[in-house]
Design an enzyme around this catalytic site. Structure first.
Site, PDB file in Angstrom:
ATOM      1  N   GLU A  35     -18.143  24.774 -18.493  1.00  0.00           N
ATOM      2  CA  GLU A  35     -18.831  25.762 -17.674  1.00  0.00           C
ATOM      3  C   GLU A  35     -17.869  26.148 -16.548  1.00  0.00           C
ATOM      4  O   GLU A  35     -17.348  25.272 -15.848  1.00  0.00           O
ATOM      5  CB  GLU A  35     -20.119  25.172 -17.075  1.00  0.00           C
ATOM      6  CG  GLU A  35     -20.850  26.223 -16.265  1.00  0.00           C
ATOM      7  CD  GLU A  35     -22.108  25.717 -15.562  1.00  0.00           C
ATOM      8  OE1 GLU A  35     -22.509  24.561 -15.759  1.00  0.00           O
ATOM      9  OE2 GLU A  35     -22.671  26.522 -14.793  1.00  0.00           O
ATOM     10  N   ARG A 260     -18.445   9.270 -22.142  1.00  0.00           N
ATOM     11  CA  ARG A 260     -17.654  10.029 -21.189  1.00  0.00           C
ATOM     12  C   ARG A 260     -16.671   9.089 -20.497  1.00  0.00           C
ATOM     13  O   ARG A 260     -16.862   7.876 -20.458  1.00  0.00           O
ATOM     14  CB  ARG A 260     -18.537  10.765 -20.193  1.00  0.00           C
ATOM     15  CG  ARG A 260     -19.365   9.884 -19.291  1.00  0.00           C
ATOM     16  CD  ARG A 260     -20.369  10.694 -18.476  1.00  0.00           C
ATOM     17  NE  ARG A 260     -19.726  11.521 -17.470  1.00  0.00           N
ATOM     18  CZ  ARG A 260     -19.804  12.852 -17.437  1.00  0.00           C
ATOM     19  NH1 ARG A 260     -20.494  13.501 -18.325  1.00  0.00           N
ATOM     20  NH2 ARG A 260     -19.201  13.521 -16.485  1.00  0.00           N
ATOM     21  N   LYS A 270     -17.963  18.040 -11.179  1.00  0.00           N
ATOM     22  CA  LYS A 270     -17.482  19.254 -10.518  1.00  0.00           C
ATOM     23  C   LYS A 270     -18.287  19.545  -9.258  1.00  0.00           C
ATOM     24  O   LYS A 270     -17.755  20.003  -8.255  1.00  0.00           O
ATOM     25  CB  LYS A 270     -17.563  20.439 -11.496  1.00  0.00           C
ATOM     26  CG  LYS A 270     -16.429  20.450 -12.494  1.00  0.00           C
ATOM     27  CD  LYS A 270     -16.570  21.587 -13.485  1.00  0.00           C
ATOM     28  CE  LYS A 270     -17.624  21.283 -14.502  1.00  0.00           C
ATOM     29  NZ  LYS A 270     -17.800  22.319 -15.511  1.00  0.00           N
TER      30      LYS A 270
HETATM   31  P1  ATP Z   1     -19.240  17.781 -14.612  1.00  0.00           P
HETATM   32  O1  ATP Z   1     -20.489  16.969 -14.556  1.00  0.00           O
HETATM   33  O2  ATP Z   1     -18.037  17.073 -14.120  1.00  0.00           O
HETATM   34  O3  ATP Z   1     -19.405  19.126 -14.002  1.00  0.00           O
HETATM   35  P2  ATP Z   1     -19.819  18.784 -17.148  1.00  0.00           P
HETATM   36  O4  ATP Z   1     -20.024  17.974 -18.372  1.00  0.00           O
HETATM   37  O5  ATP Z   1     -21.004  19.355 -16.488  1.00  0.00           O
HETATM   38  O6  ATP Z   1     -18.947  17.957 -16.159  1.00  0.00           O
HETATM   39  P3  ATP Z   1     -18.699  20.941 -18.562  1.00  0.00           P
HETATM   40  O7  ATP Z   1     -17.928  22.078 -18.046  1.00  0.00           O
HETATM   41  O8  ATP Z   1     -20.031  21.212 -19.139  1.00  0.00           O
HETATM   42  O9  ATP Z   1     -18.800  19.935 -17.380  1.00  0.00           O
HETATM   43  O10 ATP Z   1     -17.824  20.080 -19.557  1.00  0.00           O
HETATM   44  C1  ATP Z   1     -17.159  20.596 -20.675  1.00  0.00           C
HETATM   45  C2  ATP Z   1     -16.964  19.501 -21.666  1.00  0.00           C
HETATM   46  O11 ATP Z   1     -16.267  18.398 -21.095  1.00  0.00           O
HETATM   47  C3  ATP Z   1     -18.288  18.978 -22.171  1.00  0.00           C
HETATM   48  O12 ATP Z   1     -18.259  18.962 -23.570  1.00  0.00           O
HETATM   49  C4  ATP Z   1     -18.383  17.598 -21.605  1.00  0.00           C
HETATM   50  O13 ATP Z   1     -19.035  16.745 -22.482  1.00  0.00           O
HETATM   51  C5  ATP Z   1     -16.927  17.203 -21.400  1.00  0.00           C
HETATM   52  N1  ATP Z   1     -16.801  16.261 -20.294  1.00  0.00           N
HETATM   53  C6  ATP Z   1     -17.181  16.452 -19.014  1.00  0.00           C
HETATM   54  N2  ATP Z   1     -16.977  15.354 -18.273  1.00  0.00           N
HETATM   55  C7  ATP Z   1     -16.440  14.429 -19.110  1.00  0.00           C
HETATM   56  C8  ATP Z   1     -16.006  13.078 -18.946  1.00  0.00           C
HETATM   57  N3  ATP Z   1     -16.086  12.443 -17.763  1.00  0.00           N
HETATM   58  N4  ATP Z   1     -15.516  12.433 -20.029  1.00  0.00           N
HETATM   59  C9  ATP Z   1     -15.420  13.063 -21.211  1.00  0.00           C
HETATM   60  N5  ATP Z   1     -15.810  14.319 -21.428  1.00  0.00           N
HETATM   61  C10 ATP Z   1     -16.317  15.011 -20.402  1.00  0.00           C
HETATM   62 MG    MG Z   2     -22.435  20.470 -16.525  1.00  0.00          MG
END
Ligand code: ATP
Ligand code: MG
Length: 561
Positions: A35, A260, A270
């Site tokens: 995102e 994760r 983020k």
């Molecule tokens: P955040 O909570 O840090 O904003 P998010 O999962 O909301 O992370 P996205 O932009 O939706 O952020 O993430 C894109 C991809 O990265 C998703 O498929 C998510 O599963 C993966 N991802 C995010 N954080 C991790 C992590 N700590 N370890 C492995 N994969 C991750």
């Molecule tokens: Mg997210």
């Protein structure tokens, strides 16, 4: 790239099995779906290495898809930063740059279809009421009073929602599933909401936006993704995704969840990282203390080290926390191979060699990397007045001190043996301002004919030839291993010593024109890289990571015995 080719884990096994049974006609097609609401962090690197790595290994494809359904939080600044980071990590999406917002028309059509199937309804409950009606893990939910609206009424209301007739939050479109489902996500989740906000790509075209869950599974379906790899939190969502795809009778990807990445001393969200930027606790998203890819890059991390780390930690089906030391280990291994060694005195004090002729200069050939002779040698100038590290001198040194002290002899790297003859103190403050020594002309190159035991080797720079530099010493941003588990506000656990700036460091002249991004090992100090703040007349170095500190270990050993 050789880093992940031989890897085997439950995801790769599942893909091999699907290839064997020809489940997707031999296709392997993954996607990385960020995102664009912030910069990518090291956790995303794990997902990127997996999504793109798997596609590469199996001769498949990987899409870069921006999951951009949240116009108030998203921006093209983030889109550009994310693209740069994925490229920097060494991956290429080719022509396959997609946006969920490209599918807004298709998604709207799918929503209309669900209404026509009697599987979705417009609900006038407020957000709070919806939450209240939803029930809990132990109690079933209650049906919305709007659940049994007719298909015609729903179609009419949804069309008027789309046309902009209602204010934000007045109504939503919900799936009609099961208010008693043990999976709370199945209790009539919201599909569309009203939001009069400009979108970074579609502008003001839409004032209704699809929710993440609806968008995500259908985007995967539209792109004919074979394996939707995602983190464990989405295990419960799978049932909902399957429901949407089944009701609409469209193509089904296979979702596979993995743990994760969590790292000690590191916060990975983020939202929270943005909070640190907005509150000024760090300078920006690319502050070298941030776990963002842009921060790590500025700090001096290589993409090879990050990929190596990702393959070293592997994949698991249960969440755990990795020690940040492992990341640092992967980094040191890579930097050790590639970094030229140079001499830089971070906290200088003058060392005068009283028996070395004034005005005389000589040059030593210094190897650039003992790990890699192909990196060659360079000339290092030497003269009567040098700079050495202030803390390499002690007036009253402890046992096992192999550096400078009254009467002590040390080796100056690449140069001569010197014996300390005294120190000059400031008459007022008592502070030591200059050291004196004599050198042994017979020890040129750093060894003596009689094989004297000189254990300490110090780095130095010639005062007349040195260049001044700013050096930024970075430490961990947080002072506790798991800051989010602590009781108090996150900022309580910020490490006050996470950045120490030294403005009067002295570096050898070969660094005069070092380009931003270049990496070095400063002998005995650690790995450093040139910060983009550098210019022709101002050198700024970031400490990427220190060398392992053997002296600290010896000291610990001494204080214990
Ligand atoms: P955040 O909570 O840090 O904003 P998010 O999962 O909301 O992370 P996205 O932009 O939706 O952020 O993430 C894109 C991809 O990265 C998703 O498929 C998510 O599963 C993966 N991802 C995010 N954080 C991790 C992590 N700590 N370890 C492995 N994969 C991750
Ligand atoms: Mg997210």
């Amino acid at each position: 790239m050789t880093d992940v080719v031989a890897a085997s884990d439950f995801i790769r096994e599942a893909i091999r099995e699907d290839l064997r049974t020809n489940k997707y006609g031999g296709r392997v097609h993954t996607r990385f779906p960020p995102e664009p609401n912030g910069y990518l962090h090291i956790g995303h690197a794990k997902a990127i290495c997996l999504d793109f790595g798997v596609a590469r290994e199996f001769g498949g494809m990987c899409n870069l898809r921006f999951d951009d359904t949240n116009p108030t939080k998203e921006s093209s600044e983030y889109v550009e930063a994310i693209k740069g980071d994925v490229q920097w990590l060494g991956f290429d999406w080719g022509e396959r740059e997609f946006y969920a917002s490209d599918y807004f028309a298709a998604l709207h059509e799918y929503a209309v279809q669900l209404i026509q199937l009697g599987k979705a309804y417009v609900c006038d409950l407020s957000q709070d009421e919806i939450r209240e009606y939803r029930g809990t893990l132990t109690e079933p939910g209650r049906a919305s009073p709007f659940r049994n609206r007719s298909i015609e009424e729903n179609l009419d209301l949804f069309e008027r929602m789309r046309a902009g007739e209602f204010p934000d939050g007045a109504r939503v479109l919900r799936a009609k599933i099961d208010m008693a489902s043990p999976n709370v996500l199945m209790r009539d989740p919201v599909i569309y909401r009203i939001l009069h906000a400009s979108h970074h790509r579609t502008g003001d075209k839409w004032c209704v936006y699809p929710m993440y869950d609806f968008t995500h599974c259908l985007s995967d379906s539209i792109e004919r993704i074979t394996h939707s790899l995602c983190t464990l939190e989405f295990e419960n969502n799978r049932e909902l995704y399957d429901w949407y795809l089944d009701q609409l009778g469209v193509y089904h990807p296979q979702q596979i969840e993995f743990a994760r990445l969590n790292l000690t001393y590191t916060v990975m969200s983020k939202r929270i990282l943005k909070g640190l930027v907005d509150a000024g606790h760090v300078s920006a998203w690319d502050d070298p203390r941030m776990p963002t890819l842009s921060g790590l890059r500025r700090r001096g991390f290589t993409s090879e080290a990050i990929r190596d780390f990702a393959s070293t930690i592997g994949l698991a089906k249960t969440n755990s926390t990795v020690d940040v030391e492992l990341l640092e280990h992967c980094l040191r291994q890579d930097l050790n191979r590639r970094s030229p060694r140079v001499m830089a005195v971070l906290q200088p004090i003058r060392l005068v060699i009283d028996n070395y002729a004034e005005g005389q200069t000589e040059e030593f050939d210094a190897e650039n990397n003992p790990e890699d002779p192909a990196m060659g040698t360079r000339k290092v100038p030497f003269s009567r007045v040098l700079y050495v590290e202030r803390d390499d001198y002690q007036e009253d040194p402890p046992k096992k001190w192999f550096r400078l002290g009254p009467g002590r002899e040390v080796r100056l790297k690449h140069a001569y043996y010197v014996r300390c003859t005294g120190a000059v103190k400031d008459a007022q403050t008592g502070e030591i301002v200059e050291l004196h020594c004599t050198y042994d002309p017979e020890s040129r190159g750093g060894w003596s004919k009689n094989g004297r035991d000189v254990r300490g080797t110090l780095h130095w720079v010639s005062a007349a030839h040195a260049r001044q530099a700013e050096v930024r010493l970075y430490e961990r941003l947080f002072s506790v291993a798991d800051p989010l588990q602590e009781k108090q506000d996150l900022k309580t656990y910020l490490n006050p010593g996470s950045l120490v700036t030294l403005t009067n460091s002295q570096v050898e002249p070969s660094l005069a024109a070092a380009a931003p991004g270049s990496r070095y090992q400063f002998l005995r100090q650690g790995y450093f890289c040139v910060d983009p703040d550098s210019s022709a007349d101002r050198r700024v170095f970031n400490r990427t990571v220190s060398l392992r500190d053997t002296w600290a270990k010896i000291q610990q050993g001494q204080s214990r015995s």
